[in-house]
Every structure is written in structure tokens, then in C-alpha cells.
Design an enzyme around this catalytic site. Structure first.
Site, PDB file in Angstrom:
ATOM      1  N   LEU A  65      -0.473   2.633   4.870  1.00 30.33           N
ATOM      2  CA  LEU A  65      -1.138   3.940   4.886  1.00 30.33           C
ATOM      3  C   LEU A  65      -2.346   3.927   5.817  1.00 30.33           C
ATOM      4  O   LEU A  65      -2.825   2.858   6.209  1.00 30.33           O
ATOM      5  CB  LEU A  65      -1.552   4.280   3.445  1.00 30.33           C
ATOM      6  N   PRO A  66      -2.868   5.117   6.173  1.00 27.73           N
ATOM      7  CA  PRO A  66      -3.918   5.169   7.183  1.00 27.73           C
ATOM      8  C   PRO A  66      -5.230   4.457   6.802  1.00 27.73           C
ATOM      9  O   PRO A  66      -5.768   3.694   7.603  1.00 27.73           O
ATOM     10  CB  PRO A  66      -4.159   6.674   7.374  1.00 27.73           C
ATOM     11  N   THR A  94      -4.599  -1.343   6.971  1.00 32.08           N
ATOM     12  CA  THR A  94      -5.916  -1.906   7.286  1.00 32.08           C
ATOM     13  C   THR A  94      -6.948  -1.016   6.619  1.00 32.08           C
ATOM     14  O   THR A  94      -7.093   0.153   6.988  1.00 32.08           O
ATOM     15  CB  THR A  94      -6.162  -1.912   8.807  1.00 32.08           C
ATOM     16  N   LYS A 169      -8.834  -9.815   8.859  1.00 31.74           N
ATOM     17  CA  LYS A 169      -8.394  -8.840   9.872  1.00 31.74           C
ATOM     18  C   LYS A 169      -9.590  -8.230  10.607  1.00 31.74           C
ATOM     19  O   LYS A 169      -9.612  -8.156  11.839  1.00 31.74           O
ATOM     20  CB  LYS A 169      -7.573  -7.750   9.165  1.00 31.74           C
ATOM     21  N   LYS A 244     -11.700   2.169  14.608  1.00 35.28           N
ATOM     22  CA  LYS A 244     -11.574   2.161  13.142  1.00 35.28           C
ATOM     23  C   LYS A 244     -11.897   0.768  12.587  1.00 35.28           C
ATOM     24  O   LYS A 244     -12.663   0.623  11.646  1.00 35.28           O
ATOM     25  CB  LYS A 244     -10.140   2.556  12.742  1.00 35.28           C
TER      26      LYS A 244
HETATM   27  P1  NAD Z   1       0.428   6.437  10.924  1.00 37.20           P
HETATM   28  O1  NAD Z   1      -0.598   7.510  10.802  1.00 37.20           O
HETATM   29  O2  NAD Z   1       1.423   6.494  12.029  1.00 37.20           O
HETATM   30  O3  NAD Z   1       1.256   6.324   9.545  1.00 37.20           O
HETATM   31  C1  NAD Z   1       0.702   6.521   8.280  1.00 37.20           C
HETATM   32  C2  NAD Z   1       1.775   7.221   7.429  1.00 37.20           C
HETATM   33  O4  NAD Z   1       1.284   7.346   6.091  1.00 37.20           O
HETATM   34  C3  NAD Z   1       2.099   8.641   7.925  1.00 37.20           C
HETATM   35  O5  NAD Z   1       3.503   8.755   8.134  1.00 37.20           O
HETATM   36  C4  NAD Z   1       1.611   9.536   6.778  1.00 37.20           C
HETATM   37  O6  NAD Z   1       2.410  10.697   6.605  1.00 37.20           O
HETATM   38  C5  NAD Z   1       1.731   8.591   5.601  1.00 37.20           C
HETATM   39  N1  NAD Z   1       0.911   8.974   4.461  1.00 37.20           N
HETATM   40  C6  NAD Z   1      -0.393   9.317   4.436  1.00 37.20           C
HETATM   41  N2  NAD Z   1      -0.797   9.589   3.175  1.00 37.20           N
HETATM   42  C7  NAD Z   1       0.299   9.423   2.397  1.00 37.20           C
HETATM   43  C8  NAD Z   1       0.543   9.567   1.013  1.00 37.20           C
HETATM   44  N3  NAD Z   1      -0.427   9.959   0.150  1.00 37.20           N
HETATM   45  N4  NAD Z   1       1.789   9.315   0.545  1.00 37.20           N
HETATM   46  C9  NAD Z   1       2.773   8.937   1.397  1.00 37.20           C
HETATM   47  N5  NAD Z   1       2.617   8.785   2.724  1.00 37.20           N
HETATM   48  C10 NAD Z   1       1.386   9.034   3.209  1.00 37.20           C
HETATM   49  O7  NAD Z   1      -0.392   5.079  10.971  1.00 37.20           O
HETATM   50  P2  NAD Z   1       0.119   3.650  11.519  1.00 37.20           P
HETATM   51  O8  NAD Z   1      -0.172   3.527  12.963  1.00 37.20           O
HETATM   52  O9  NAD Z   1       1.498   3.411  10.998  1.00 37.20           O
HETATM   53  O10 NAD Z   1      -0.916   2.682  10.783  1.00 37.20           O
HETATM   54  C11 NAD Z   1      -0.803   2.374   9.389  1.00 37.20           C
HETATM   55  C12 NAD Z   1      -1.821   1.308   9.045  1.00 37.20           C
HETATM   56  O11 NAD Z   1      -1.581   0.153   9.861  1.00 37.20           O
HETATM   57  C13 NAD Z   1      -3.262   1.744   9.316  1.00 37.20           C
HETATM   58  O12 NAD Z   1      -4.058   1.267   8.267  1.00 37.20           O
HETATM   59  C14 NAD Z   1      -3.588   1.075  10.643  1.00 37.20           C
HETATM   60  O13 NAD Z   1      -4.969   0.804  10.803  1.00 37.20           O
HETATM   61  C15 NAD Z   1      -2.784  -0.203  10.533  1.00 37.20           C
HETATM   62  N6  NAD Z   1      -2.416  -0.817  11.826  1.00 37.20           N
HETATM   63  C16 NAD Z   1      -1.917  -0.034  12.827  1.00 37.20           C
HETATM   64  C17 NAD Z   1      -1.569  -0.640  14.046  1.00 37.20           C
HETATM   65  C18 NAD Z   1      -0.993   0.186  15.164  1.00 37.20           C
HETATM   66  O14 NAD Z   1      -0.883  -0.334  16.291  1.00 37.20           O
HETATM   67  N7  NAD Z   1      -0.601   1.447  14.941  1.00 37.20           N
HETATM   68  C19 NAD Z   1      -1.739  -2.021  14.220  1.00 37.20           C
HETATM   69  C20 NAD Z   1      -2.222  -2.785  13.162  1.00 37.20           C
HETATM   70  C21 NAD Z   1      -2.560  -2.166  11.955  1.00 37.20           C
END
Ligand code: NAD
Length: 302
Positions: A65-66, A94, A169, A244
């Protein structure tokens, strides 16, 4: 093979859930986004109409999740009520260390075993199953989470007790943000001093200034291995995500009384770059803000 509830099928979670399904697990997927659910279905997951439907009879729960508030909300409102107590709870998002510890303590108090397992590696690593997981939690929690994380990653490391995965992390990414900023500055200074940048790279990559930011992720187009710099800073690790992580690191430093001036400076630099329109660019594009006369054509400026 396990029945796994997967909540959060975004850029990262979509690929991770797909890899679990392709390995033969029974993945019950939930996301607020219908598009994300449709994509998960095409990758072999079973879309659920509600979190409770995904969580019923789960042997493991994985969330991606975000931010901390989403994680706290999903666990408190759904997971704690609808998942069987026997399920191992794995949060791969994260988030801030304090929320990770609090939610894990709440889980433990009602009989769950929970680990925080944030990842290193971006969308390509999530799709390819080559993430690195940093796991915080008990030895028992780590042992139970490891077989599931192994499917999605190339390395799974036990960092310590609850919250330790998040701590590892943000410390790593604070170091990455600061070394990238310093690497960008060094190349700009080298150029202004009249050095050929390939020559500077050849020297510094073998000298004491060497770092991953230079030798694996060089911010200069055409120098070093192929990186986002060679693709006009598209793809890679977005400045917004680096910012972030730096904010999480600075908040954690404030809370525990650590003096982190380099991390603070990096946060300010990436914030300024994001404010100037660079949020969606790879974080190595910071070099363009440090030297606006940089080699990338002005039309491609962030
Ligand atoms: P994203 O925004 O693409 O995906 C998050 C998903 O969570 C979305 O599809 C959203 O609809 C869903 N969501 C939000 N609230 C919800 C709820 N209450 N119930 C169900 N679903 C819900 O984000 P991402 O890029 O996939 O990143 C996710 C996590 O991974 C973050 O914490 C980010 O910091 C971490 N991260 C991302 C990357 C990257 O390169 N994108 C790399 C390392 C870590």
C-alpha cells in the site's frame, strides 16, 4: 501451495501478486481500483469484491500500500477482523517505522504474527521477482514469511524485530539519496573544471569516490552502464518516491534524536527538484537542477 490474500495491486503489488499466482499459490486479490483488479485477474489472481472476501481462509496476507495511514486503516478495519489468526501477516509497503511497530504490536496483541517486509528494487524487479526484502519481526515470523517472499524476490534478509525492515529501508535510501546528490554535484563540478566526464568516471569509479550511485546508476547520459539517464531519466526510481523515503528517514531521525545533516540536505534538494516539476523523473535527474545547462536538451527538462 498457500491461499494468499493480496491487498494493494498497484505498480509494485500487481507484479508481486502475479508472481505468487504463477508459482501456483491461490491468490485472492483486492484493490480499491477496478482496473488493478482486472489486471490481476489476467495474471492468474482471483479478484475479490471486498477485503473480507480476499481475507477469508487466508494462510498468508500480503499488503503493498502507499503509506502508513493506508496500512493502519487496512489492518485495523479489515485484516484484524477478517483474516484467520493462523495467517502470517506481511506488510511490504514502505511506511514510517512508528506505524510499522504499532500495527505489528496490535496484531500481536490479538494473536497474529506480523512482519514488515519493505522492498528494494522497483517495478521491473517486482515484475521479474527479483526484489530484495528487508524483514522486521520475530524469528518465527521471518521463517513463516520467507517461503512466500522467496517467490517474489532474489534476497530475503532478517533485519531484526518489528519495524527493523522499515528502519533498514529508510537508512539505505537516505544513503542512496545523499550519494546520488553528491555524485551529481561531482560531475557538474568536474565538467565546469574542464574534465572530460568519461575520464572522470574512469578515475572516480576506481578511486575512493566510487559508490553505487556512480558505477551502477550514473546520472550522466552515455557514461557508465545504461541507466535512466540514457532514457531521458524516464522509468527507474521516481523523485517523488525518493522524496517520500527521505521524509520518512528525517521523521524517524527526529523521533530517535539522530543527527542527519546530509539526509536533511538531500531531502531539501529533492523537494526543490520535485517542486520544479521533477517529481515523475528518475531521481538521478537531480543533476539537471544542479546544472541547468546540462547536456539534456531544454525541451526534455523536468
Ligand atoms: P501504487 O500507488 O501504484 O499502488 C498502491 C495501490 O494500493 C493502488 O493500486 C491503490 O488503489 C491501492 N490501495 C490504496 N489504498 C487501498 C485500500 N485501502 N485498500 C486496497 N487497496 C488500496 O504504489 P506502488 O508504486 O505500487 O508502491 C507501493 C508501495 O511500495 C509504497 O509504499 C512504495 O513506497 C513502495 N515502493 C515502491 C517502489 C516503486 O518503484 N514504485 C519501489 C520500492 C518500494
Amino acid at each position: 501451495m498457500a491461499r494468499i490474500a493480496f491487498i494493494g495491486l498497484g505498480n509494485m503489488g500487481g507484479g508481486m501478486a502475479a508472481n505468487l499466482a504463477q508459482a501456483g499459490h491461490d491468490v485472492r486479490a483486492f484493490d480499491l481500483s477496478g482496473d488493478a483488479l482486472d489486471r490481476a485477474k489476467t495474471k492468474g489472481c482471483t479478484p475479490a469484491a471486498s477485503p473480507a472476501e480476499a481475507l477469508a481462509e487466508a494462510e498468508a496476507v500480503v499488503t503493498m500500500l502507499p503509506a502508513g495511514r493506508h496500512v493502519a486503516e487496512v489492518y485495523r478495519a479489515s485484516v484484524f477482523a477478517a483474516a484467520p489468526k493462523s495467517a502470517i501477516l506481511i506488510d511490504c509497503s514502505t511506511i514510517d517505522v512508528a506505524t510499522a511497530k504499532t500495527v505489528a504490536a496490535e496484531a500481536g496483541a490479538i494473536g497474529f504474527t506480523m512482519v514488515d517486509a519493505p522492498v528494494s528494487g522497483g517495478i521491473a524487479a517486482a515484475d521479474g521477482g527479483t526484489l530484495t526484502f528487508m524483514v522486521g519481526g520475530s524469528g518465527e515470523g521471518f521463517s513463516r514469511a520467507q517461503p512466500i517472499l522467496d517467490v517474489m524476490g532474489k534476497a530475503v534478509i532478517h533485519a531484526g524485530e518489528a519495524g527493523a525492515g522499515q528502519a533498514a529501508k529508510i537508512c539505505n535510501n537516505m544513503l542512496l539519496g545523499a550519494t546520488m546528490a553528491a555524485t551529481c554535484e561531482a560531475f557538474v563540478l568536474a565538467q565546469k573544471l574542464g574534465l572530460d566526464l568519461q575520464t572522470f568516471y574512469d578515475i572516480s569509479s576506481k578511486a575512493s569516490g566510487q559508490s553505487w550511485s556512480m558505477t551502477s546508476y550514473c546520472p550522466v547520459p552515455g557514461v557508465g552502464p545504461e541507466t535512466p539517464a540514457d532514457r531521458n531519466y524516464e522509468g527507474g526510481f521516481a523523485t517523488a518516491l525518493m522524496l517520500k523515503d527521505l521524509k520518512l528517514a528525517m521523521a524517524a531521525a527526529k523521533e530517535c534524536g539522530a543527527y542527519t545533516p546530509m539526509g536533511g540536505e538531500a531531502e531539501e534538494l529533492y523537494q526543490r527538484f520535485a517542486d520544479r516539476g521533477g517529481a515523475g523523473k528518475d531521481f538521478s535527474a537531480l543533476i539537471k537542477m544542479i546544472d541547468d545547462s546540462w547536456v539534456v536538451p531544454p525541451s526534455a527538462d523536468a
